[in-house]
Design a protein around this motif. Structure first.
Motif, PDB file in Angstrom:
ATOM      1  N   GLU A  74      42.783  57.709  42.094  1.00 46.15           N
ATOM      2  CA  GLU A  74      42.660  57.044  40.980  1.00 46.15           C
ATOM      3  C   GLU A  74      43.864  56.657  40.119  1.00 46.15           C
ATOM      4  O   GLU A  74      43.719  55.838  39.420  1.00 46.15           O
ATOM      5  CB  GLU A  74      41.666  58.194  40.058  1.00 46.15           C
ATOM      6  N   LEU A  75      44.609  57.452  40.136  1.00 43.03           N
ATOM      7  CA  LEU A  75      46.163  57.178  39.656  1.00 43.03           C
ATOM      8  C   LEU A  75      46.484  55.669  40.244  1.00 43.03           C
ATOM      9  O   LEU A  75      47.136  55.049  39.545  1.00 43.03           O
ATOM     10  CB  LEU A  75      47.259  58.044  39.893  1.00 43.03           C
ATOM     11  N   GLN A  76      46.609  55.556  41.601  1.00 46.16           N
ATOM     12  CA  GLN A  76      46.912  54.405  42.070  1.00 46.16           C
ATOM     13  C   GLN A  76      46.103  53.283  41.670  1.00 46.16           C
ATOM     14  O   GLN A  76      46.611  52.043  41.504  1.00 46.16           O
ATOM     15  CB  GLN A  76      46.700  54.622  43.702  1.00 46.16           C
ATOM     16  N   GLU A  77      44.745  53.345  41.379  1.00 44.55           N
ATOM     17  CA  GLU A  77      43.967  52.345  40.894  1.00 44.55           C
ATOM     18  C   GLU A  77      44.494  52.060  39.358  1.00 44.55           C
ATOM     19  O   GLU A  77      44.374  50.804  38.896  1.00 44.55           O
ATOM     20  CB  GLU A  77      42.541  52.499  41.055  1.00 44.55           C
ATOM     21  N   ARG A  78      44.784  53.025  38.547  1.00 38.83           N
ATOM     22  CA  ARG A  78      45.158  52.727  37.187  1.00 38.83           C
ATOM     23  C   ARG A  78      46.462  52.061  37.001  1.00 38.83           C
ATOM     24  O   ARG A  78      46.933  51.341  36.176  1.00 38.83           O
ATOM     25  CB  ARG A  78      45.115  54.001  36.525  1.00 38.83           C
ATOM     26  N   ILE A  79      47.501  52.372  37.949  1.00 38.72           N
ATOM     27  CA  ILE A  79      48.756  51.751  38.022  1.00 38.72           C
ATOM     28  C   ILE A  79      48.500  50.291  38.027  1.00 38.72           C
ATOM     29  O   ILE A  79      49.531  49.523  37.401  1.00 38.72           O
ATOM     30  CB  ILE A  79      49.676  52.340  39.030  1.00 38.72           C
ATOM     31  N   LEU A  80      47.754  49.918  38.849  1.00 38.31           N
ATOM     32  CA  LEU A  80      47.521  48.442  38.981  1.00 38.31           C
ATOM     33  C   LEU A  80      47.269  47.598  37.708  1.00 38.31           C
ATOM     34  O   LEU A  80      47.193  46.593  37.614  1.00 38.31           O
ATOM     35  CB  LEU A  80      46.409  48.227  40.087  1.00 38.31           C
ATOM     36  N   HIS A  81      46.556  48.351  36.734  1.00 34.07           N
ATOM     37  CA  HIS A  81      46.205  48.102  35.635  1.00 34.07           C
ATOM     38  C   HIS A  81      46.882  48.602  34.356  1.00 34.07           C
ATOM     39  O   HIS A  81      46.177  48.627  32.986  1.00 34.07           O
ATOM     40  CB  HIS A  81      44.479  47.849  35.429  1.00 34.07           C
ATOM     41  N   MET A  82      48.241  48.699  34.209  1.00 34.60           N
ATOM     42  CA  MET A  82      48.653  49.491  33.259  1.00 34.60           C
ATOM     43  C   MET A  82      48.830  48.270  32.153  1.00 34.60           C
ATOM     44  O   MET A  82      48.903  47.190  32.064  1.00 34.60           O
ATOM     45  CB  MET A  82      50.378  49.677  33.710  1.00 34.60           C
ATOM     46  N   PRO A  83      48.867  48.716  30.797  1.00 34.16           N
ATOM     47  CA  PRO A  83      48.951  47.702  29.531  1.00 34.16           C
ATOM     48  C   PRO A  83      50.012  47.006  29.690  1.00 34.16           C
ATOM     49  O   PRO A  83      51.221  47.514  29.945  1.00 34.16           O
ATOM     50  CB  PRO A  83      48.821  49.077  28.601  1.00 34.16           C
ATOM     51  N   ASP A  84      49.772  45.788  29.272  1.00 37.99           N
ATOM     52  CA  ASP A  84      51.206  44.748  29.109  1.00 37.99           C
ATOM     53  C   ASP A  84      51.477  44.807  27.571  1.00 37.99           C
ATOM     54  O   ASP A  84      50.855  45.342  26.765  1.00 37.99           O
ATOM     55  CB  ASP A  84      50.484  43.375  29.543  1.00 37.99           C
ATOM     56  N   GLY A  85      52.428  44.084  27.501  1.00 40.28           N
ATOM     57  CA  GLY A  85      52.994  43.951  26.114  1.00 40.28           C
ATOM     58  C   GLY A  85      53.633  45.287  25.561  1.00 40.28           C
ATOM     59  O   GLY A  85      53.193  45.442  24.103  1.00 40.28           O
TER      60      GLY A  85
END
Length: 116
Positions: A74-85
């Motif tokens: 789950e963490l590996q998946e979430r890292i791919l979509h870290m907040p931008d800006g």
């Protein structure tokens, strides 16, 4: 919760020769709770995880390896979509390097576990 985790918990109890009532007493909980844990109907609290690890003489990771693998995925998946800006300031100075280290560590642990 996974049935593999529940079976592992039940197997550890039986191998040690404890009854569900024994474990309930050691956890200061009900036998119903122990049954729910062993059937996969309820997840243990952090305090129960620590106690179970001590009771069975097993490390957290060996007793909860499947939960660790699920969290790792789950963490590996979430890292791919870290907040931008994210605003750059002294409090976020190490953010990018920390994200990269986390991603590498999770990948290395995944590989060390045989890619399970």
């Amino acid at each position: 919760m996974s049935t593999e985790f529940a079976l592992d918990l039940r197997l550890a109890r039986r191998k040690a020769g404890y009854t569900q009532r024994d474990i309930a007493h050691l956890l200061d909980a009900s036998q119903t709770l122990v049954s729910k844990l062993e059937q996969g109907h309820q997840q243990p609290t952090l305090e129960q995880i620590v106690s179970l690890s001590l009771i069975y003489g097993r490390s957290f990771e060996s007793l909860f390896s499947q939960l660790m693998e699920a969290a790792r995925f789950e963490l590996q998946e979430r890292i791919l979509h870290m907040p931008d800006g994210v605003r750059s300031y002294v409090g976020t100075f190490n953010r990018d390097a920390s994200i990269e280290r986390l991603a590498r560590r999770l990948a290395d642990e995944h590989d060390a576990c045989g890619g399970a």
